[in-house]
Design an enzyme around this catalytic site. Structure first.
Site, mmCIF file in Angstrom:
data_model
loop_
_atom_site.group_PDB
_atom_site.id
_atom_site.type_symbol
_atom_site.label_atom_id
_atom_site.label_comp_id
_atom_site.label_asym_id
_atom_site.label_seq_id
_atom_site.Cartn_x
_atom_site.Cartn_y
_atom_site.Cartn_z
ATOM 1 C CG ASP A 250 8.258 73.762 26.162
ATOM 2 O OD1 ASP A 250 8.280 74.232 27.315
ATOM 3 O OD2 ASP A 250 9.282 73.389 25.551
ATOM 4 C CG HIS B 30 7.049 73.730 31.759
ATOM 5 N ND1 HIS B 30 8.223 73.933 32.441
ATOM 6 C CD2 HIS B 30 7.292 74.111 30.482
ATOM 7 C CE1 HIS B 30 9.133 74.435 31.638
ATOM 8 N NE2 HIS B 30 8.602 74.552 30.433
ATOM 9 N NE ARG C 285 11.000 76.793 23.999
ATOM 10 C CZ ARG C 285 9.956 76.914 24.817
ATOM 11 N NH1 ARG C 285 10.079 76.626 26.105
ATOM 12 N NH2 ARG C 285 8.800 77.330 24.365
ATOM 13 C CG HIS D 85 11.194 70.898 29.970
ATOM 14 N ND1 HIS D 85 10.142 70.646 29.109
ATOM 15 C CD2 HIS D 85 11.430 72.223 29.873
ATOM 16 C CE1 HIS D 85 9.770 71.761 28.521
ATOM 17 N NE2 HIS D 85 10.526 72.749 28.972
HETATM 18 C C1 SIN Z 1 12.200 75.755 28.950
HETATM 19 O O1 SIN Z 1 11.369 75.535 29.807
HETATM 20 O O2 SIN Z 1 11.927 75.678 27.769
HETATM 21 C C2 SIN Z 1 13.607 76.124 29.351
HETATM 22 C C3 SIN Z 1 14.371 74.992 29.932
HETATM 23 C C4 SIN Z 1 15.731 75.425 30.362
HETATM 24 O O3 SIN Z 1 16.054 76.608 30.322
HETATM 25 O O4 SIN Z 1 16.513 74.557 30.778
#
Ligand code: SIN
Length: 275
Positions: A97, A95, A266, A251
């Site tokens: 974000d 996906h 995050r 990612h």
């Molecule tokens: C995310 O999708 O923001 C998390 C990615 C991760 O935990 O590596």
């Protein structure tokens, strides 16, 4: 000493070593590496929560995620957590974000807090490399299309019985009300490079196409974008801070560490409308 930049793959990604995150000169080099590689992993960043926020504010205004459980003491930081008794990982499907927002987030800064002994890597894919590998005729057809993205099916009331909601890692299903229409191919606001902007988690359909037509095209594009030659793999280390560009990459958090804890912090940064 200048910062050292080591590419992670020919398509995207770089590790950054020896950076001083309070230095303006080093920030210039970091920002250039981010523009060149789409995702950077700053090693030994050694940031506290306040330091994470201060560094994030160098990139732009913070955009607080609606659905991820916040850090209690620092509500502008979202947690990405998997405990030893959880089976699902947040972000384990490919996906980008916040693509459900009309003005999607520019990027995210993810800090390793507690890592499993092995595993829990994050994969990234370059949407520019994937786009450029398509034939000129197919690219021309995609260039005229728009797609719809939504938060409803991903975070809304229908998802409340998932483990991520039941364990409190996701919250506020009532806030999942966003739908946004974006071009299928965007011109990157910083680099000017063309890249695909659809993703398996949030894109619902191609504007003006039936669900069946949309599903066939999107499935083809998703299979194409997942090809290993467009990806890189980030192996987390204690002190690593990753910064990725949501307009240039996808990612996926690898969920391969059952029985162990993984906690990440995050912060997401505001972006601009996409064309
Ligand atoms: C995310 O999708 O923001 C998390 C990615 C991760 O935990 O590596």
């Amino acid at each position: 000493m200048p910062v050292e930049i080591r590419p992670l793959s020919p398509s995207l990604g770089a590790e950054i070593l020896g950076a001083d995150l309070s230095s303006d000169a080093d920030f210039g080099a970091i920002r250039q590496a981010f523009a060149d590689h789409g995702v950077i992993a700053i090693r030994n960043a050694g940031l506290s929560e306040d330091g994470h926020i201060a560094f994030a504010e160098r990139w732009g205004q913070i955009n607080v995620n609606r659905f991820f459980k916040p850090v209690e003491t620092h509500p502008r930081i979202a947690t990405v957590l998997k405990e030893p008794d959880h089976t699902d990982a947040v972000g384990e499907e490919w996906h980008t974000d916040h693509s459900y927002d009309t003005v999607p987030a520019m990027g995210s800064l993810l800090k390793a807090v507690d890592l499993p002994p092995v595993g829990g890597d994050t994969l990234f894919a370059s949407m520019h490399a994937a786009y450029m590998a398509l034939s000129p005729g197919f690219r021309e057809m995609l260039d005229g299309l728009h797609a719809w993205h939504s938060s409803r099916h991903a975070f809304g009331a229908d998802t409340e019985d998932t483990e991520k909601y039941r364990t409190g890692r996701l919250q506020r299903s009532d806030a999942a009300t966003q739908d946004a229409r974006h071009p299928v191919v965007i011109t990157h606001p910083l680099s000017g490079r063309r890249g695909l902007y659809v993703n398996p988690v949030f894109t619902t359909h191609i504007d003006g196409w039936t669900q069946g037509e949309s599903a066939s095209l999107l499935e083809y594009l998703y299979d194409h974008c997942k090809k290993p030659e467009f990806t890189c793999r980030l192996r987390w280390e204690e002190g690593t801070l990753a910064v990725w560009d949501n307009r240039a990459t996808w990612h996926k958090a690898l969920n391969d560490y059952q029985g162990h804890r993984r906690l990440m912090h995050r912060i997401t940064i505001e972006g601009v409308a996409l064309n």
